[in-house]
Enzyme design. Sequence first.
Site, mmCIF file in Angstrom:
data_model
loop_
_atom_site.group_PDB
_atom_site.id
_atom_site.type_symbol
_atom_site.label_atom_id
_atom_site.label_comp_id
_atom_site.label_asym_id
_atom_site.label_seq_id
_atom_site.Cartn_x
_atom_site.Cartn_y
_atom_site.Cartn_z
ATOM 1 N N GLU A 1 37.172 101.726 -28.302
ATOM 2 C CA GLU A 1 38.016 100.678 -27.741
ATOM 3 C C GLU A 1 39.448 101.187 -27.677
ATOM 4 O O GLU A 1 39.842 102.076 -28.422
ATOM 5 C CB GLU A 1 37.961 99.402 -28.595
ATOM 6 C CG GLU A 1 36.698 98.611 -28.420
ATOM 7 C CD GLU A 1 36.778 97.202 -28.993
ATOM 8 O OE1 GLU A 1 37.878 96.727 -29.345
ATOM 9 O OE2 GLU A 1 35.704 96.572 -29.084
ATOM 10 N N ASP B 1 38.633 88.554 -32.249
ATOM 11 C CA ASP B 1 39.642 88.464 -31.183
ATOM 12 C C ASP B 1 40.313 87.098 -31.204
ATOM 13 O O ASP B 1 41.546 86.992 -31.176
ATOM 14 C CB ASP B 1 39.008 88.678 -29.801
ATOM 15 C CG ASP B 1 38.503 90.084 -29.568
ATOM 16 O OD1 ASP B 1 39.047 91.030 -30.176
ATOM 17 O OD2 ASP B 1 37.563 90.233 -28.769
ATOM 18 N N HIS C 1 42.883 94.739 -24.602
ATOM 19 C CA HIS C 1 42.022 95.747 -25.222
ATOM 20 C C HIS C 1 40.706 95.806 -24.461
ATOM 21 O O HIS C 1 40.420 94.954 -23.621
ATOM 22 C CB HIS C 1 41.811 95.493 -26.721
ATOM 23 C CG HIS C 1 40.949 94.326 -27.058
ATOM 24 N ND1 HIS C 1 41.412 93.039 -27.058
ATOM 25 C CD2 HIS C 1 39.656 94.259 -27.427
ATOM 26 C CE1 HIS C 1 40.437 92.223 -27.417
ATOM 27 N NE2 HIS C 1 39.346 92.938 -27.643
ATOM 28 N N HIS D 1 36.377 96.296 -24.253
ATOM 29 C CA HIS D 1 35.102 96.026 -24.916
ATOM 30 C C HIS D 1 34.037 96.851 -24.196
ATOM 31 O O HIS D 1 34.127 97.027 -22.972
ATOM 32 C CB HIS D 1 34.710 94.557 -24.794
ATOM 33 C CG HIS D 1 35.233 93.684 -25.875
ATOM 34 N ND1 HIS D 1 34.766 92.412 -26.069
ATOM 35 C CD2 HIS D 1 36.182 93.874 -26.826
ATOM 36 C CE1 HIS D 1 35.400 91.845 -27.082
ATOM 37 N NE2 HIS D 1 36.273 92.716 -27.552
#
Length: 165
Positions: A38, A113, A100, A102
């Site tokens: 990630e 999150d 970010h 995934h």
Amino acid sequence: MLNLNSWVTPDRRNLILLNPDVLATVLRYVQIGSQDPEAGGILLGKVRAGNLEIIEATEPTRKDLRSRFFFIRHQNDHQKIVKQRWEDSEGQVRYLGEWHTHPEDFPSPSGTDLREWRVLAESRIDGRPLLAVIVGRKGLHVEYMHKDGRRVLLSHLLETCLSLV
């Protein structure tokens, strides 16, 4: 992949525009390979009459912690960029949120999150909701997180316009 530059709230009152350079930055980190970690950073931009123009996304730094299923941003490196952009723009460019990746085609936020976004939203000095973006292999998840935990999922502007026809 659809045009991912324009996003709108369900009530169509707030628009978010992602600069093409921002999209290029975040899309460089799409987790295509089975071992790709990630990645993430912060979103910087301008507030214009309630709408957001995202003009920069910071990239992962050497100090960020990255694995296949988590990303932990090292605050100091990213914060230095926020402070510098704020000062250089005389307060016009500000921190607006987080992004970010995934390892999913169409991502959705994890419980972690959501908890982290709530903490970040509660700490916003300007009282604005946090913009949260998750980058998947085939699409983005874009939402606002308010300090009271209320979530507002945004849609592609093109997708919204087509559904009205």
